[in-house]
Write a protein that holds these residues in place. Structure first.
Motif, PDB file in Angstrom:
ATOM      1  N   UNK A 160      11.508  56.180  66.551  1.00  0.00           N
ATOM      2  CA  UNK A 160      11.814  57.416  67.413  1.00  0.00           C
ATOM      3  C   UNK A 160      10.966  58.455  66.905  1.00  0.00           C
ATOM      4  N   UNK A 161      10.205  58.358  65.724  1.00  0.00           N
ATOM      5  CA  UNK A 161       9.515  59.876  65.211  1.00  0.00           C
ATOM      6  C   UNK A 161       8.016  59.451  65.747  1.00  0.00           C
ATOM      7  N   UNK A 162       7.509  58.526  66.309  1.00  0.00           N
ATOM      8  CA  UNK A 162       6.123  58.107  66.677  1.00  0.00           C
ATOM      9  C   UNK A 162       6.046  57.837  68.122  1.00  0.00           C
ATOM     10  N   UNK A 163       4.711  57.913  68.476  1.00  0.00           N
ATOM     11  CA  UNK A 163       4.539  57.386  69.835  1.00  0.00           C
ATOM     12  C   UNK A 163       2.924  56.817  69.867  1.00  0.00           C
ATOM     13  N   UNK A 164       2.741  56.012  70.917  1.00  0.00           N
ATOM     14  CA  UNK A 164       1.503  55.084  70.974  1.00  0.00           C
ATOM     15  C   UNK A 164       0.525  56.103  71.249  1.00  0.00           C
ATOM     16  N   UNK A 165      -0.555  56.142  70.786  1.00  0.00           N
ATOM     17  CA  UNK A 165      -1.957  56.867  71.012  1.00  0.00           C
ATOM     18  C   UNK A 165      -3.097  55.637  70.931  1.00  0.00           C
ATOM     19  N   UNK A 166      -3.795  55.612  72.006  1.00  0.00           N
ATOM     20  CA  UNK A 166      -4.785  54.636  72.145  1.00  0.00           C
ATOM     21  C   UNK A 166      -6.016  54.657  71.173  1.00  0.00           C
ATOM     22  N   UNK A 167      -6.200  55.988  70.714  1.00  0.00           N
ATOM     23  CA  UNK A 167      -7.410  56.300  70.064  1.00  0.00           C
ATOM     24  C   UNK A 167      -6.874  56.175  68.470  1.00  0.00           C
TER      25      UNK A 167
END
Length: 339
Positions: free
Chosen positions: A68-75
Protein backbone atom coordinates in the motif's frame (compact mmCIF):
# COMPACT_ATOMS: atom_id res chain seq x y z
CA UNK A 1 34.37 -51.17 23.66
CA UNK A 2 32.16 -50.66 20.63
CA UNK A 3 29.11 -51.38 22.75
CA UNK A 4 30.27 -48.90 25.37
CA UNK A 5 30.78 -46.28 22.67
CA UNK A 6 27.27 -46.84 21.35
CA UNK A 7 25.84 -46.48 24.84
CA UNK A 8 27.69 -43.22 25.39
CA UNK A 9 26.50 -41.97 21.99
CA UNK A 10 22.90 -42.86 22.81
CA UNK A 11 23.16 -41.04 26.13
CA UNK A 12 25.26 -38.04 25.11
CA UNK A 13 23.67 -37.14 21.78
CA UNK A 14 20.19 -36.41 23.20
CA UNK A 15 21.82 -34.57 26.11
CA UNK A 16 23.84 -32.39 23.73
CA UNK A 17 20.77 -31.65 21.64
CA UNK A 18 18.73 -30.80 24.73
CA UNK A 19 21.54 -28.59 26.03
CA UNK A 20 21.76 -26.79 22.70
CA UNK A 21 18.02 -26.17 22.64
CA UNK A 22 18.06 -24.86 26.20
CA UNK A 23 20.93 -22.50 25.32
CA UNK A 24 19.03 -21.34 22.24
CA UNK A 25 15.88 -20.67 24.27
CA UNK A 26 17.86 -18.88 26.98
CA UNK A 27 19.46 -16.68 24.32
CA UNK A 28 16.03 -15.90 22.88
CA UNK A 29 14.70 -14.90 26.31
CA UNK A 30 17.70 -12.60 26.82
CA UNK A 31 17.27 -11.02 23.38
CA UNK A 32 13.56 -10.42 24.01
CA UNK A 33 14.38 -8.81 27.37
CA UNK A 34 17.03 -6.38 26.14
CA UNK A 35 14.97 -5.56 23.05
CA UNK A 36 12.28 -4.11 25.26
CA UNK A 37 14.57 -2.57 27.90
CA UNK A 38 16.95 0.18 26.72
CA UNK A 39 18.88 0.24 30.00
CA UNK A 40 19.38 -3.53 29.98
CA UNK A 41 20.50 -3.31 26.34
CA UNK A 42 23.16 -0.73 27.20
CA UNK A 43 24.58 -2.97 29.96
CA UNK A 44 24.75 -6.06 27.75
CA UNK A 45 27.88 -7.31 26.00
CA UNK A 46 28.40 -5.95 22.48
CA UNK A 47 28.13 -9.47 21.03
CA UNK A 48 24.65 -9.86 22.54
CA UNK A 49 23.63 -6.39 21.35
CA UNK A 50 24.72 -7.38 17.84
CA UNK A 51 22.66 -10.57 18.07
CA UNK A 52 19.62 -8.58 19.21
CA UNK A 53 20.04 -6.21 16.26
CA UNK A 54 20.42 -9.13 13.85
CA UNK A 55 17.22 -10.68 15.20
CA UNK A 56 15.40 -7.35 14.94
CA UNK A 57 16.48 -6.98 11.31
CA UNK A 58 14.83 -10.33 10.53
CA UNK A 59 11.69 -9.62 12.57
CA UNK A 60 11.00 -5.97 11.66
CA UNK A 61 8.59 -4.47 9.14
CA UNK A 62 10.11 -3.35 5.82
CA UNK A 63 8.76 -0.14 4.29
CA UNK A 64 9.03 -1.20 0.63
CA UNK A 65 7.36 -4.55 1.46
CA UNK A 66 4.13 -2.71 2.31
CA UNK A 67 2.33 -2.85 -1.01
CA UNK A 68 0.00 0.00 0.00
CA UNK A 69 3.02 2.32 0.28
CA UNK A 70 4.54 1.69 -3.17
CA UNK A 71 3.56 1.42 -6.81
CA UNK A 72 5.21 -0.21 -9.80
CA UNK A 73 7.46 1.79 -12.11
CA UNK A 74 8.84 0.31 -15.32
CA UNK A 75 12.20 2.07 -14.91
CA UNK A 76 12.63 2.20 -11.13
CA UNK A 77 10.79 -1.05 -10.29
CA UNK A 78 8.91 0.65 -7.45
CA UNK A 79 8.48 4.14 -6.06
CA UNK A 80 6.38 5.71 -3.28
CA UNK A 81 2.64 5.81 -3.81
CA UNK A 82 1.26 9.36 -3.36
CA UNK A 83 -0.56 9.84 -0.08
CA UNK A 84 0.01 8.74 3.51
CA UNK A 85 1.73 5.52 4.52
CA UNK A 86 1.76 4.12 8.07
CA UNK A 87 5.06 2.52 9.02
CA UNK A 88 5.66 1.12 12.52
CA UNK A 89 8.36 -0.87 14.26
CA UNK A 90 9.39 -1.45 17.88
CA UNK A 91 11.12 1.91 18.29
CA UNK A 92 8.82 4.18 16.28
CA UNK A 93 5.34 4.69 14.93
CA UNK A 94 5.30 6.96 11.87
CA UNK A 95 3.16 8.29 9.06
CA UNK A 96 5.04 9.07 5.84
CA UNK A 97 3.40 11.52 3.45
CA UNK A 98 4.28 11.58 -0.25
CA UNK A 99 3.07 14.30 -2.60
CA UNK A 100 1.51 13.80 -6.02
CA UNK A 101 4.97 13.10 -7.50
CA UNK A 102 5.79 10.54 -4.82
CA UNK A 103 8.29 12.88 -3.10
CA UNK A 104 8.45 12.81 0.72
CA UNK A 105 6.70 15.87 2.12
CA UNK A 106 9.09 18.62 3.25
CA UNK A 107 6.92 21.75 3.11
CA UNK A 108 4.22 22.59 5.63
CA UNK A 109 2.29 25.87 5.14
CA UNK A 110 1.60 26.26 8.87
CA UNK A 111 5.32 26.69 9.56
CA UNK A 112 5.52 30.28 8.38
CA UNK A 113 3.35 33.11 7.10
CA UNK A 114 5.44 33.62 3.98
CA UNK A 115 5.57 30.21 2.33
CA UNK A 116 8.18 31.23 -0.25
CA UNK A 117 11.68 29.68 0.06
CA UNK A 118 14.52 32.20 0.28
CA UNK A 119 17.74 30.25 -0.24
CA UNK A 120 17.36 28.23 -3.42
CA UNK A 121 16.52 24.62 -4.19
CA UNK A 122 17.89 21.40 -2.70
CA UNK A 123 17.17 17.99 -4.22
CA UNK A 124 17.66 15.08 -1.81
CA UNK A 125 18.64 11.70 -3.24
CA UNK A 126 19.38 8.58 -1.23
CA UNK A 127 17.94 5.43 0.25
CA UNK A 128 15.91 4.83 3.41
CA UNK A 129 18.21 7.02 5.52
CA UNK A 130 17.48 10.11 3.39
CA UNK A 131 13.83 9.17 2.78
CA UNK A 132 13.32 9.30 6.54
CA UNK A 133 12.73 5.68 7.58
CA UNK A 134 11.57 5.81 11.21
CA UNK A 135 10.90 9.55 11.55
CA UNK A 136 7.90 11.78 10.93
CA UNK A 137 7.60 14.04 7.87
CA UNK A 138 8.71 17.15 9.74
CA UNK A 139 11.71 15.37 11.32
CA UNK A 140 13.63 14.47 8.15
CA UNK A 141 16.76 16.44 7.43
CA UNK A 142 15.08 17.64 4.23
CA UNK A 143 12.19 19.14 6.20
CA UNK A 144 14.56 20.79 8.67
CA UNK A 145 16.51 22.37 5.79
CA UNK A 146 13.20 23.75 4.50
CA UNK A 147 11.75 24.93 7.80
CA UNK A 148 14.79 26.27 9.61
CA UNK A 149 17.07 27.33 6.76
CA UNK A 150 14.61 28.53 4.12
CA UNK A 151 15.49 26.19 1.26
CA UNK A 152 12.98 24.73 -1.17
CA UNK A 153 13.57 21.02 -0.69
CA UNK A 154 12.52 18.10 -2.88
CA UNK A 155 13.04 14.72 -1.23
CA UNK A 156 13.27 12.05 -3.95
CA UNK A 157 14.99 9.47 -1.73
CA UNK A 158 13.50 5.97 -1.64
CA UNK A 159 14.29 3.00 0.59
CA UNK A 160 16.68 0.44 -0.92
CA UNK A 161 17.61 2.57 -3.95
CA UNK A 162 21.28 2.58 -4.98
CA UNK A 163 23.00 5.64 -6.45
CA UNK A 164 22.15 4.63 -10.02
CA UNK A 165 18.42 4.27 -9.35
CA UNK A 166 18.38 7.52 -7.39
CA UNK A 167 19.84 9.37 -10.38
CA UNK A 168 17.52 7.64 -12.82
CA UNK A 169 14.61 8.90 -10.76
CA UNK A 170 16.07 12.41 -10.77
CA UNK A 171 16.38 12.31 -14.58
CA UNK A 172 12.92 10.84 -15.05
CA UNK A 173 10.86 12.83 -12.55
CA UNK A 174 12.56 16.13 -11.76
CA UNK A 175 13.41 19.23 -13.76
CA UNK A 176 16.94 20.00 -12.58
CA UNK A 177 17.99 23.64 -12.96
CA UNK A 178 21.31 25.42 -13.02
CA UNK A 179 22.36 26.31 -9.49
CA UNK A 180 20.34 23.57 -7.76
CA UNK A 181 22.05 21.73 -4.91
CA UNK A 182 21.84 17.94 -5.21
CA UNK A 183 22.46 16.13 -1.94
CA UNK A 184 23.33 12.45 -2.48
CA UNK A 185 23.25 10.24 0.61
CA UNK A 186 25.37 7.12 0.11
CA UNK A 187 25.26 3.74 1.87
CA UNK A 188 27.74 0.88 1.33
CA UNK A 189 24.90 -1.38 0.19
CA UNK A 190 24.50 0.86 -2.89
CA UNK A 191 27.47 -1.01 -4.35
CA UNK A 192 25.69 -4.02 -5.82
CA UNK A 193 23.05 -2.03 -7.69
CA UNK A 194 25.68 0.45 -8.92
CA UNK A 195 27.80 -2.38 -10.32
CA UNK A 196 24.77 -3.91 -12.04
CA UNK A 197 23.95 -0.55 -13.62
CA UNK A 198 27.50 -0.03 -14.88
CA UNK A 199 27.39 -3.33 -16.77
CA UNK A 200 24.62 -2.18 -19.12
CA UNK A 201 23.80 1.44 -18.34
CA UNK A 202 20.37 0.50 -17.05
CA UNK A 203 18.65 -1.48 -14.33
CA UNK A 204 17.26 -5.00 -14.82
CA UNK A 205 13.84 -5.10 -16.48
CA UNK A 206 10.96 -5.67 -14.07
CA UNK A 207 7.25 -6.46 -14.34
CA UNK A 208 4.42 -5.54 -11.97
CA UNK A 209 4.28 -9.17 -10.82
CA UNK A 210 7.84 -8.79 -9.48
CA UNK A 211 6.51 -6.61 -6.65
CA UNK A 212 5.50 -9.86 -4.97
CA UNK A 213 9.21 -10.55 -4.41
CA UNK A 214 9.27 -7.70 -1.92
CA UNK A 215 6.73 -9.42 0.33
CA UNK A 216 7.86 -9.68 3.94
CA UNK A 217 5.79 -10.46 7.01
CA UNK A 218 7.06 -8.99 10.29
CA UNK A 219 7.53 -11.63 12.98
CA UNK A 220 6.34 -11.44 16.58
CA UNK A 221 8.78 -11.53 19.47
CA UNK A 222 7.68 -14.89 20.88
CA UNK A 223 10.33 -17.24 22.25
CA UNK A 224 9.87 -19.72 19.41
CA UNK A 225 10.06 -17.05 16.68
CA UNK A 226 13.16 -15.44 18.18
CA UNK A 227 14.79 -18.84 18.75
CA UNK A 228 14.23 -19.68 15.08
CA UNK A 229 15.77 -16.36 14.03
CA UNK A 230 18.82 -16.93 16.23
CA UNK A 231 19.28 -20.43 14.80
CA UNK A 232 19.08 -19.03 11.26
CA UNK A 233 21.57 -16.25 12.06
CA UNK A 234 24.06 -18.64 13.69
CA UNK A 235 23.77 -21.02 10.74
CA UNK A 236 24.57 -18.17 8.36
CA UNK A 237 27.60 -17.10 10.40
CA UNK A 238 28.84 -20.68 10.49
CA UNK A 239 28.46 -21.06 6.72
CA UNK A 240 30.35 -17.81 6.13
CA UNK A 241 33.12 -18.98 8.45
CA UNK A 242 33.45 -22.33 6.71
CA UNK A 243 32.96 -21.29 3.09
CA UNK A 244 33.38 -17.51 3.02
CA UNK A 245 30.79 -14.85 2.26
CA UNK A 246 28.52 -16.21 -0.46
CA UNK A 247 26.57 -12.96 -0.85
CA UNK A 248 27.44 -12.88 -4.56
CA UNK A 249 29.03 -9.43 -4.54
CA UNK A 250 30.85 -8.75 -7.79
CA UNK A 251 34.55 -7.97 -7.57
CA UNK A 252 35.45 -4.95 -9.70
CA UNK A 253 38.97 -4.00 -8.70
CA UNK A 254 37.76 -0.51 -7.73
CA UNK A 255 36.80 0.94 -4.39
CA UNK A 256 33.28 2.18 -3.64
CA UNK A 257 34.14 5.83 -4.26
CA UNK A 258 35.51 5.04 -7.73
CA UNK A 259 32.41 3.05 -8.61
CA UNK A 260 30.21 5.87 -7.30
CA UNK A 261 31.99 8.34 -9.62
CA UNK A 262 31.61 5.96 -12.56
CA UNK A 263 27.85 6.07 -11.98
CA UNK A 264 27.89 9.87 -11.67
CA UNK A 265 29.62 10.08 -15.07
CA UNK A 266 26.52 8.54 -16.69
CA UNK A 267 24.49 11.62 -15.72
CA UNK A 268 26.09 14.69 -17.36
CA UNK A 269 23.10 16.84 -16.39
CA UNK A 270 24.57 16.95 -12.87
CA UNK A 271 27.24 19.34 -14.17
CA UNK A 272 24.78 22.24 -13.81
CA UNK A 273 24.21 21.53 -10.11
CA UNK A 274 26.30 21.66 -6.99
CA UNK A 275 26.84 18.16 -5.58
CA UNK A 276 26.94 17.46 -1.86
CA UNK A 277 27.68 13.84 -0.96
CA UNK A 278 27.34 12.30 2.49
CA UNK A 279 27.67 8.68 3.53
CA UNK A 280 25.18 7.47 6.13
CA UNK A 281 26.01 3.85 6.85
CA UNK A 282 24.20 1.60 9.31
CA UNK A 283 24.57 2.99 12.85
CA UNK A 284 27.02 5.53 11.42
CA UNK A 285 29.78 2.96 10.96
CA UNK A 286 32.84 4.56 9.42
CA UNK A 287 34.15 3.41 6.04
CA UNK A 288 36.80 4.71 3.65
CA UNK A 289 34.20 6.08 1.23
CA UNK A 290 34.30 9.78 2.23
CA UNK A 291 38.09 9.87 2.46
CA UNK A 292 38.48 8.17 -0.93
CA UNK A 293 35.87 10.41 -2.56
CA UNK A 294 37.54 13.59 -1.28
CA UNK A 295 40.88 12.44 -2.66
CA UNK A 296 39.42 11.51 -6.04
CA UNK A 297 37.30 14.62 -6.59
CA UNK A 298 39.73 17.26 -5.27
CA UNK A 299 37.02 19.75 -4.39
CA UNK A 300 34.75 19.16 -7.41
CA UNK A 301 31.98 18.23 -4.98
CA UNK A 302 31.38 18.73 -1.29
CA UNK A 303 31.99 15.50 0.61
CA UNK A 304 30.60 15.46 4.14
CA UNK A 305 31.77 13.22 6.94
CA UNK A 306 29.63 14.00 10.03
CA UNK A 307 30.95 13.02 13.46
CA UNK A 308 28.13 10.65 14.31
CA UNK A 309 27.21 9.74 17.87
CA UNK A 310 25.49 6.51 18.85
CA UNK A 311 22.50 8.58 20.01
CA UNK A 312 21.97 9.76 16.40
CA UNK A 313 20.65 6.29 15.53
CA UNK A 314 18.04 4.00 16.96
CA UNK A 315 19.16 1.35 19.42
CA UNK A 316 17.99 -1.62 17.33
CA UNK A 317 17.13 -0.11 13.97
CA UNK A 318 20.19 0.98 11.98
CA UNK A 319 18.57 4.23 10.76
CA UNK A 320 18.96 7.84 11.80
CA UNK A 321 16.52 9.00 14.44
CA UNK A 322 15.19 12.57 14.73
CA UNK A 323 18.38 13.72 16.49
CA UNK A 324 20.53 12.26 13.71
CA UNK A 325 18.45 13.94 11.01
CA UNK A 326 18.88 17.27 12.77
CA UNK A 327 22.65 16.78 12.96
CA UNK A 328 22.80 15.99 9.25
CA UNK A 329 20.62 18.98 8.33
CA UNK A 330 22.92 21.30 10.28
CA UNK A 331 26.04 19.87 8.60
CA UNK A 332 24.53 20.19 5.12
CA UNK A 333 23.32 23.74 5.76
CA UNK A 334 26.69 24.81 7.14
CA UNK A 335 28.42 23.44 4.03
CA UNK A 336 26.07 25.12 1.55
CA UNK A 337 25.94 28.47 3.35
CA UNK A 338 29.69 28.67 3.91
CA UNK A 339 30.29 29.44 0.21
Amino acid sequence: MLRRGLIWAIVLLPAMIAGGLLLLIASAVLVIHITGDAEAFSRTAVSVQTLARDVYERQRAIWQAQIGCIEFDEVLFYKPRPGKCVFDNIEYSTVLTFDTHGFRQTSFPEWRGDDSPTRGRIVVLGDSQAMGWGVQDEETFGSILAKEYGFEVFNLAVASYGTARELLRLRKEFDLRKGDVVVIQYHPNDLRENLAFLKSGKLPARAPSDLARLAHTPQSYGVLQVSASIAFILKGKLMNTLFGDTGGEVASGKNQAEIFLDVIDHFPELAQARLVVCEVASFGEATAFAKDLKRLTEGRMSVLNPAWESSDFYRLDDHLNAKGHRRLANVIAATILSD
